[in-house]
Structure formats: structure tokens, C-alpha cells
Design a protein around this motif. Structure first.
Motif, short mmCIF file in Angstrom:
data_model
loop_
_atom_site.label_atom_id
_atom_site.label_comp_id
_atom_site.label_asym_id
_atom_site.label_seq_id
_atom_site.Cartn_x
_atom_site.Cartn_y
_atom_site.Cartn_z
N VAL A 33 11.70 -31.22 26.11
CA VAL A 33 11.86 -29.93 25.43
C VAL A 33 12.96 -30.02 24.38
CG1 VAL A 33 12.56 -27.54 25.76
CG2 VAL A 33 11.01 -28.62 27.38
N TYR A 34 14.02 -30.74 24.73
CA TYR A 34 15.17 -30.81 23.84
C TYR A 34 15.03 -31.93 22.81
CZ TYR A 34 17.19 -27.75 27.29
OH TYR A 34 17.42 -26.70 28.12
N LEU A 35 14.28 -32.97 23.20
CA LEU A 35 14.19 -34.15 22.35
C LEU A 35 12.76 -34.64 22.38
CD1 LEU A 35 16.60 -35.50 20.94
CD2 LEU A 35 16.61 -37.20 22.74
N ALA B 234 17.06 -23.60 32.15
CA ALA B 234 17.65 -22.32 31.77
C ALA B 234 17.44 -22.03 30.29
CB ALA B 234 19.14 -22.33 32.11
N ASN B 235 17.42 -23.07 29.47
CA ASN B 235 17.30 -22.84 28.03
C ASN B 235 15.93 -23.16 27.47
OD1 ASN B 235 19.88 -21.84 27.64
ND2 ASN B 235 20.74 -23.89 27.52
N ASP C 236 11.33 -36.93 20.98
CA ASP C 236 11.13 -38.38 20.92
C ASP C 236 10.72 -38.94 22.27
OD1 ASP C 236 13.18 -37.33 19.13
OD2 ASP C 236 13.19 -39.34 18.29
N ALA D 229 13.21 -21.43 27.24
CA ALA D 229 12.56 -20.38 26.45
C ALA D 229 13.07 -20.34 25.02
CB ALA D 229 12.77 -19.03 27.11
N GLN D 230 14.33 -20.69 24.82
CA GLN D 230 14.84 -20.60 23.45
C GLN D 230 14.70 -21.91 22.70
OE1 GLN D 230 18.55 -19.56 25.18
NE2 GLN D 230 19.65 -21.03 23.94
N GLU D 231 14.48 -23.02 23.42
CA GLU D 231 14.38 -24.30 22.73
C GLU D 231 12.95 -24.63 22.33
OE1 GLU D 231 16.65 -26.49 21.77
OE2 GLU D 231 18.41 -25.45 22.58
N ARG E 275 9.40 -23.17 36.71
CA ARG E 275 8.74 -24.03 35.72
C ARG E 275 8.27 -25.34 36.28
NH1 ARG E 275 12.86 -21.16 32.71
NH2 ARG E 275 11.74 -19.65 31.44
N ILE F 110 13.53 -14.96 31.86
CA ILE F 110 13.02 -16.04 31.04
C ILE F 110 14.16 -16.73 30.32
CG2 ILE F 110 11.47 -16.60 29.14
CD1 ILE F 110 10.00 -13.96 29.92
N MET F 111 15.17 -15.96 29.96
CA MET F 111 16.35 -16.54 29.31
C MET F 111 17.57 -16.22 30.16
SD MET F 111 16.27 -15.91 25.29
CE MET F 111 14.94 -16.49 24.29
N GLN F 112 18.55 -17.10 30.08
CA GLN F 112 19.79 -16.89 30.82
C GLN F 112 20.85 -16.40 29.85
OE1 GLN F 112 19.62 -17.44 34.19
NE2 GLN F 112 17.50 -17.72 33.55
N LYS G 237 16.65 -32.02 14.67
CA LYS G 237 15.98 -32.00 15.95
C LYS G 237 15.77 -33.41 16.49
CE LYS G 237 13.98 -29.51 19.11
NZ LYS G 237 14.64 -28.48 19.83
N ILE H 79 5.71 -20.20 29.15
CA ILE H 79 7.10 -20.30 29.56
C ILE H 79 7.96 -19.32 28.78
CG2 ILE H 79 9.09 -21.84 29.38
CD1 ILE H 79 7.04 -24.06 30.27
N LYS H 80 7.56 -19.05 27.55
CA LYS H 80 8.36 -18.13 26.74
C LYS H 80 8.09 -16.68 27.09
CE LYS H 80 7.47 -20.13 22.72
NZ LYS H 80 7.48 -20.37 21.27
#
Lengths: 303, 400
Positions: free
Chosen positions: A197-199, A297-298, A201, A300-302, A133, B77-79, B22, A126-127
Motif C-alpha cells: 500500500v505504501y510502496l 491504520a493508514n 514497488d 484508507a488515506q494511502e 482488513r 476507516i481512518m484513525q 511515491k 477498504i476506503k
């Protein structure tokens, strides 16, 4: 410039500019999302195959392992619940009954559990490269369905062995229940894989939630026993219990494959409940896909 | 820069929020103060760029300047946080090699999977399969699980798949320096082929020589902004000057933080001047075979002991052609403080027609860099029109 180069330049000049990456818009992006996914169905096929091939690679028993787990569960419930706790006395063909429920449950469980982890598990890809996705959770659905078909084969074999093979109108319930199950499980897998991805848990939360859901569905006990406890004093609780889509799906499966249970009480309006669940499920699936599209959208960076 | 635009980047900015927590627990505990635990980092700031079809563009810059982020935005890949990226045509990205590989699958299975990820259909892959295996040169192991591959084999197979996709735009991120020399030559040849076919290539790399060799345009990014955009030669000049400035800064910083200050001598070039044998100065123009005098002025604020001066000649792309220093010349420089002038004479420069630059460096005997000027002065050489390249020779031809 060479001929090929000129040709390419001419062809590109005729093309309109498009936005890089997924199209924005909550409602308007649905169609392009679907088109994107459809264009990658071959890739999904490869991913399903990769999943299946790599899972039991280098183990001597290979695919048998995917059957040993549910069979062990069947044995445990059959002996502990059926014999020791005496559930088998009030439920005829107890083994078939449990295995029917377990078959449906395993499919749901696998899609949601593995689906939730699917985006994080494929973070390397994904990165590095843009793909819709959704293919990752969806390919999990594919491999889970494959395992489900094997289990279904065993279930049908068992019904032949006990001499009660389902026939006639019983089969109506099966595709409908399966559709409800797939729609709900896919919706959950999409939503949870994105949130995961974000959490992180979420993965643990899902484990606990699935355990509760397992016991909140008539898999190892029958609907008749629930009804006996709740009716007529706790009608609201009963309706709440029936609002669980897994409950109606499991009952639907039992209606199809548990021939010995003919004439036993079933929730009223089972057919309508299934259709309504399906409608709600499709709506949910759409909302979950759109949420997924937003959250991705995010990714790749997360990751 | 004419022709159809295949990539249009308009006013793109990208912000990363660096969170220091996190888990759910941490977020709940710090809910009210969550802004204290966030840091903004702008990886790209108002970048505008248009790339036209058929061009090969090198994105260069120091580490962390936003090159890869920009490439990821082009790849979708990124926005971007603001602004927009538009494309035309089919796009393929050369993955960081092998990231699409699954270790438990065989080489053959991975080829199909990876090709599919890069956008080839099953039929196309089947058609190119033999060519891919042939290109990779690992035929005997194609049905072995890739976890048993050596890293070289891994990379060969991955690259073989990647070069057989048919994109209009190819994004390449730091992957060209792979494999042994033979394989590298094959890859570079392939990339030349891509250029010849009018494909657009966007290349992120630290190999500045590659940029000089392949690209017809280079974009230097620095702290998320476009610092230079143009011919590779101009862009490389900017980047190299940058690197030198950064190095100086680091030296100064290290100096200031040291416990016992001024261990390292402090000195710098205050002037470098050229004079040709025929007397031309400034930006002199030499005849081939003429000599050149390089005069340097050095100002030392602390005494220089055991030190050396070096000069060199390089092409505009920064490839060193010649270099010498006082140690190599067998000169022992005396202790020196204050301003001093020194002179090198480089006789009979057999250079071909073109532009050249002079570098100057000041070193301690233990190799410490005291000062370096990568582009101290420039001169040009006039040829007789009978040769190409940086070297001049007295060429004659005879039919035997």
C-alpha cells in the motif's frame, strides 16, 4: 419515543463505549484481532467464492485454465529438463517428481503474489467501510487452497496411474509440510500486502524474489543433486539452502507423493526441520499480523 | 441533547501528509531532503462532538471542510492523528453505493456479498432477501451479472441491501440523491422509519434541504473546525452566510487578477430596512395579510448601468417563498452612482404564522451577481392559531 426506540436506548446505555476501528497496542491487540477475524469468517467465505467465480467467468473453459498453466509447466520441464538435459535419467518417475514440487510451489506462489496485491485490489471497499482488513489476504489463501486441492487430486490420480499410490507413514509428511507452507505464505501475504500500500514497488520485487526462490528449491532438480555438488566442501551453503522453508516443504511433499524416490538421499533431520520451520513460521505469522495491524491504520488515506 | 451518548469524539485532529513522491527510487534519491517533499494538511483540528442515541445529525460544510474525514473516523476507516473516537452499539455505513459490488457476479450473489460486508449473517440475509429484491424493484434481473445493469438498477439494489441492515448507528455519505423520484421517496420513507426506531443517523450531505427536513441537529464544519452546532436552522444560517462571504472573496480575487480592472460594476447594499403597514420597524411583527415595505440603500462606487434590484422572502431554513425584481416589475432603473435609496412595497402578504427572512440582491442585466444579502432582515407573522405552514388562507369548514 416509540417502544423500539426506548428499548434500544436502554440497551445502548448498558453497553460500554468502545474505540472506533481497530484496537491499538502491538502485543495486546492480538486477541481482539483474532476475534474480529473470526467474526468475519462468513464474509471470507463470500470473498473466496467471489474470487473463484469471477476469475474464470465468461471463459469457455472456466476452471480448466487453473490446471492448464501447471500442466504446461510440467510439460516444459519434463521435456526440456528431463529429456534434453537428462535430469530424468537420474530421477525415477520424473513427471510425478516435478508435478509434486509444482503443486506445492503453485500454492505458495499464488498466495504470495495475489495476496500481495489483495489490499490494493480491494481499495474501493477498504476506503468505504471498516472490516478487519486481514480478510482480504486471508480470502486469497482460501481460493489458492481450493485450486491446490484440485491439483492435488490430479497428482493423486497420476500416482494411481503409474501404480505407485503413497501409503502408510509417508502421509505424515504431507499435513506437516502443508502447514509450514501455509503459515509462511500467509505471513508473507499479510506483510507484503500491507507494505504494498505504501510502496507499490513491492509487487515487482515479489515477482523477482519468487523467481529466485523457485530455482532455490528442489522442484525441477532433486535434493540429491544439490547434495552431490555442495557436500562435503560447502556445508554452510548446504545448511543455508536447507534454511529455505520452501525447500523443506517441497522435500516433505516429495516424501509423501514421490514413491519412486524411496531410498534416495534426503536432508538429515527432515522431520525436525519441518517442526522447527513450523514454529518459526507461526512466530513470523504473528509478527507479520501485528505489523499488518499497525500499518492498516493508514490504509484508507494511502490508497 | 440528553440521552445516552452513542458517539463521543474527543479533541480529534487529523493530519494528512501530502507527499509528492511515491516510488522507491524517488524516495531514495530525495532521502536527505525528504522533508522538502512533504506538506502537512490538517483536515480536522480539535473537534469535539457528542451524539446521543436517536438523534439525526447532519454534517455540512463547504467542499474540503473535513466532513467525510470525520465520518470515516466515526466509521473506524481512518484513525485520528490525536484524540479519540468512541462508540456504542452496532455501526453500519451506507457505502458509496455499489462499491462493494463485483461486476462479474450476479445480482443475487452481490446481495449476499454486500450484506455480509455490511455485517449481516447469511441467515439474516436469506430472511430479508425477498424484501430486499422487492424494495429494489429489479426482480427480473436478479440473476443477471451486475455489469449489465443500468446505473439506476445498480444503485437501487445497493440501497435495498443497505436499508435492510440493522444498525444502531447509520453513517450516510452523500448517497440519498439516487434513483428516480419514486425510489427516492421510498428511501426517505425508510430513513424516517429508522428515526422512528430510535436509530442514530449521521448524514454528510450538500443537500441543505435534506438537512432541514430530516435532521434534528446540524454541525457545520469549516476548515476542519466546528463552526456551528445546533438546530439545523441556526446552522444553515451560518453556512449560507459563509457561502456568500466566500463568493464575495472569489469575486474580489477575480477582480484583482483581471488584466483590465473594474469591468464589473462595484456596488453593495449598505442597508435594508423593513416597515410594516401598521408602522412597525426593526424586526416587525405582521398580521397575516398585512403589507411590508422593504427599503434598501445602495452604494455604488462605479456607475451602474442596466441593472436591477431584487427582493425575496424565505423561510428560516432558506426555502424561497417569494421573489421579485425591478425587471419583473417592469421598471427601468436609471444610471446610478453613489448612495441611493429604493423601496419595494409587498402588499397583502398571505403568510402563515412564523419567522421569515428577507433577501436582497443586486444584478446586472446580463445576470451577473453584483451583491447578494441572503439574510438582509427578518420579520415575523402572527397567525390566528387556526393554521400551520407558510401560507395563510381564509379557511372555512362545513359538513355537507
Amino acid at each position: 419515543m416509540t417502544d423500539i426506540a426506548t428499548e434500544r436506548a436502554v440497551r445502548l446505555a448498558a453497553e460500554p463505549l468502545r474505540e472506533a476501528g481497530p484496537r491499538p497496542g502491538f502485543a495486546s491487540g492480538t486477541l481482539s484481532s483474532l476475534r474480529d477475524i473470526a467474526a468475519h469468517r462468513e464474509l471470507m467465505g463470500f470473498l473466496v467464492r467471489r474470487e473463484l467465480k469471477s476469475r474464470y467467468k465468461d471463459s469457455a473453459l472456466g476452471f480448466l485454465w487453473s490446471l492448464i498453466r501447471p500442466l504446461a509447466m510440467l510439460l516444459i520441464y519434463y521435456i526440456a529438463l528431463g529429456k534434453f538435459l537428462g535430469a530424468a535419467r537420474s530421477i525415477p518417475d520424473f513427471a510425478i517428481f516435478i508435478y509434486t514440487g509444482l503443486t506445492a510451489w503453485t500454492l505458495f506462489n499464488e498466495i504470495v503474489t495475489i495476496g500481495t496485491a489483495s489490499i490494493v485490489a480491494n481499495s474501493g471497499l477498504i476506503k468505504k467501510v471498516y472490516l478487519p482488513r486481514e480478510v482480504f489476504p486471508l480470502s486469497v489463501v482460501g481460493s489458492a487452497v481450493f485450486n491446490f486441492l484440485i491439483q492435488l487430486g490430479i497428482l493423486l490420480g497420476a500416482t494411481v496411474v503409474v501404480g505407485r499410490f503413497p501409503s502408510g507413514t509417508r502421509w505424515f509428511y504431507f499435513p506437516l509440510s502443508l502447514a509450514v507452507l501455509l503459515v509462511f505464505a500467509t505471513a508473507m501475504a499479510l506483510l507484503l500486502s500491507a507494505v504494498n500500500v505504501y510502496l507499490r514497488d513491492v509487487g515487482y520485487l515479489v515477482e523477482v524474489a519468487l523467481m529466485i526462490l523457485f530455482w532455490a528449491s528442489p522442484i525441477v532438480y532433486s535434493w540429491a543433486q544439490v547434495q552431490k555438488t555442495l557436500y562435503p566442501k560447502h556445508v554452510t551453503l548446504e545448511q543455508l539452502y536447507l534454511a529455505n522453508p520452501v525447500t523443506v516443504v517441497v522435500v516433505g511433499f516429495q516424501q509423501s507423493f514421490w514413491v519412486a524416490g524411496t531410498g534416495r538421499p534426503i536432508p538429515d533431520h527432515l522431520n525436525e526441520r519441518l517442526w522447527i520451520s513450523l514454529a518459526v513460521g507461526v512466530l513470523l505469522l504473528w509478527v507479520c499480523q501485528r505489523t499488518f495491524a499497525r500499518l492498516q491504520a493508514n490504509f484508507a488515506q494511502e490508497l | 441533547m440528553d440521552g445516552t451518548k452513542v458517539i463521543r469524539i474527543q479533541d480529534v485532529s487529523k493530519r494528512f501528509v501530502i507527499r509528492k513522491e511515491k516510488s522507491l527510487k524517488e524516495r531514495l534519491v530525495n532521502f536527505g531532503r525528504s522533508n522538502l517533499h512533504k506538506d502537512d494538511f490538517w483536515a480536522l483540528r480539535n473537534v469535539d462532538l457528542e451524539i446521543s442515541t436517536g438523534s439525526t445529525v447532519g454534517l455540512i460544510g463547504p467542499n474540503g471542510s473535513g466532513k467525510s474525514t470525520l465520518l470515516k473516523m466515526i466509521g473506524g476507516i481512518m484513525q485520528p492523528t490525536s484524540g479519540s473516537v468512541h462508540l456504542r452499539g452496532r455501526l453500519a455505513a451506507l457505502l458509496e453505493l455499489g462499491s462493494g459490488f463485483h461486476p462479474d457476479l450476479t445480482g443475487r450473489e452481490n446481495v449476499f456479498l454486500n450484506a455480509s460486508i455490511l455485517g449481516l449473517s447469511r441467515k439474516q440475509t436469506e430472511r430479508h432477501f425477498d424484501a430486499m429484491v422487492e424494495f429494489s424493484g429489479i426482480e427480473p434481473f436478479i440473476d443477471t451479472q451486475v455489469k449489465f445493469y443500468s446505473s439506476g438498477m445498480y444503485v437501487r439494489l445497493a440501497f435495498a441491501v443497505a436499508v435492510h441492515v440493522d444498525p444502531d448507528i447509520l453513517l450516510v455519505d452523500e448517497v440519498l440523491a439516487v434513483g428516480d423520484e419514486l425510489f427516492q421517496r421510498k428511501c426517505l420513507e425508510r430513513i424516517r422509519g429508522f428515526q422512528h426506531e430510535g436509530r442514530t443517523i449521521v448524514l454528510v450531505t450538500h443537500g441543505l434541504d435534506q438537512v432541514a427536513e430530516f435532521c434534528d441537529r446540524a454541525v457545520v464544519l469549516e476548515h476542519g473546525k466546528v463552526a456551528a452546532d445546533g438546530k439545523p436552522r441556526e446552522a444553515l444560517k451560518v453556512l449560507r452566510a459563509d457561502f456568500e462571504a466566500t463568493r464575495q472573496e472569489e469575486v474580489d480575487r477575480a477582480e484583482n487578477t483581471k488584466d483590465e480592472p473594474v469591468k464589473r460594476p462595484r456596488a453593495r447594499f449598505t442597508g435594508v430596512a423593513l416597515r410594516s403597514d401598521s408602522g412597525a420597524t426593526g424586526h416587525p411583527s405582521l398580521k397575516s395579510g398585512e403589507g411590508l415595505t422593504v427599503a434598501v440603500e445602495i452604494e455604488a462606487t462605479t456607475p451602474l448601468e442596466d441593472w436591477e434590484i431584487g427582493v425575496g422572502i424565505a423561510t428560516p431554513l432558506g426555502i424561497a417563498l417569494y421573489g421579485t425584481n425591478t425587471r419583473l416589475l417592469g421598471v427601468q432603473l436609471p444610471r446610478h452612482v453613489g448612495t441611493g435609496r429604493f423601496e419595494f412595497h409587498l402588499g397583502q402578504l398571505a403568510l402563515g404564522e412564523g419567522e421569515y427572512s428577507v433577501q436582497a440582491s443586486l444584478n446586472g442585466a446580463d445576470g451577473t451577481e453584483i451583491d447578494t444579502v441572503p439574510l438582509a432582515a427578518e420579520f415575523s407573522v402572527e397567525g390566528d392559531g387556526r393554521s400551520r405552514g407558510a401560507l395563510a388562507a381564509r379557511a372555512q369548514f362545513a359538513v355537507l
